[in-house]
Write a protein that holds these residues in place. Structure first.
Motif, PDB file in Angstrom:
ATOM      1  N   ARG A  28      24.865  19.012 -22.422  1.00  0.00           N
ATOM      2  CA  ARG A  28      25.648  20.251 -22.314  1.00  0.00           C
ATOM      3  C   ARG A  28      26.538  20.270 -21.051  1.00  0.00           C
ATOM      4  N   ARG A  79      16.721  23.233 -20.530  1.00  0.00           N
ATOM      5  CA  ARG A  79      16.594  22.008 -21.330  1.00  0.00           C
ATOM      6  C   ARG A  79      15.386  22.110 -22.252  1.00  0.00           C
ATOM      7  N   ARG A  82      16.075  24.523 -25.017  1.00  0.00           N
ATOM      8  CA  ARG A  82      17.081  24.018 -25.936  1.00  0.00           C
ATOM      9  C   ARG A  82      16.520  22.923 -26.838  1.00  0.00           C
TER      10      ARG A  82
END
Length: 285
Positions: A28, A79, A82
């Motif tokens: 990202r 993280r 996600r």
């Protein structure tokens, strides 16, 4: 705090962490800004070590470093949310991303001359070192290795290194026996990691220098982790010989910092930048 310990800690903050951040995949594009800021924050953290303990400016500099470390820890949480994965590679990488924040909190307390959770100044310095080199560098290398050379053994290493780091830290709260158990788990994980790097990762690296760096990083663990075991065991059983803190810094600490962490991360960086380097779950496959 000795000058040598200060240099080892500064190396971790200024060089080892920003070098390692370049090896973590960034799907990202969120780690880039942290990586750019980190060398400056690490320099401030290193400068705090040059000032007297209890100096308000030293605490302020340590807080600047802690702020960037907290930023990285927040990115670790994002993280996890996600990816929703606790695969061995992810466990190792998340451990690496969170560890500097733990080290930074201890650095603030030590620079302020205040006990943190009842820990004295020596223990706080050990915590700073432990979470920069075992918590960050070793866990990251374990994740990189499991990503490039996937196998049951590399997965075990990617779990036992973070597990050993956590157990050693828990031992600070609970007693020397738990710390010894953590040292045993961490040593087993590090020895297994070193063996995999020596046997599988280093031979497949393209350049001679890269292979040499991998070889040095793997080989030094045989001796340095034995010293860690003797240190932990010596605090449980008086009959077990172990080095003083000064000599541990000069042997275990310095060799791990330069031989394992710096050489290892430089090797992974060279491998990442090679023409045939491929990005993977932890940075390089």
């Amino acid at each position: 705090m000795t000058v040598l310990v200060g240099w080892i800690l500064a190396l971790g903050m200024v060089v080892v962490v920003p070098l390692g951040l370049r090896l973590i995949d960034d799907d990202r594009q969120r780690l880039g800004p942290v990586g750019q800021v980190w060398p400056f924050a690490g320099l401030l953290g290193g400068l705090s070590l040059l000032l007297d303990r209890g100096d308000a400016f030293a605490v302020a500099l340590a807080c600047c470093y802690a702020a960037v470390a907290a930023w990285l820890a927040m990115l670790a949480l994002l993280r996890l949310l996600r990816r929703r994965s606790l695969a061995p590679v992810e466990v190792a990488v998340l451990t690496a991303m969170v560890s500097p924040a733990i080290a930074a909190s201890s650095l603030i307390a030590e620079r302020g001359g205040r006990e943190l959770l009842g820990f004295g100044m020596t223990t706080q310095l050990l915590t700073v070192a432990h979470f920069h080199y075992a918590g960050f560098a070793a866990a990251l290398v374990a994740g990189l290795t499991a990503s490039r050379a996937p196998s049951p053994s590399s997965s075990v290493a990617a779990l036992t290194v973070p597990g050993g780091v956590a157990l050693v830290f828990l031992g600070y709260f609970t007693g020397d026996g738990v710390e010894l158990a953590g040292a045993v788990v961490l040593t087993a994980g590090m020895w297994l990691l070193g063996w995999i790097v020596w046997r599988e990762v280093a031979p497949s690296a393209g350049g001679r220098l890269t292979r040499a760096l991998f070889g040095v990083s793997a080989a030094v663990l045989a001796a340095t982790m034995l010293l860690a075991l003797s240190w932990a065991a010596g605090h449980v059983w008086d009959a077990v010989p172990h080095l003083s803190l000064t000599w541990m810094a000069a042997t275990h600490g310095l060799t791990n910092a330069l031989g394992f962490a710096l050489c290892g991360l430089l090797a992974w960086r060279r491998l990442q930048r090679a023409p045939n380097g491929r990005q993977g779950a932890a940075g390089v496959t």
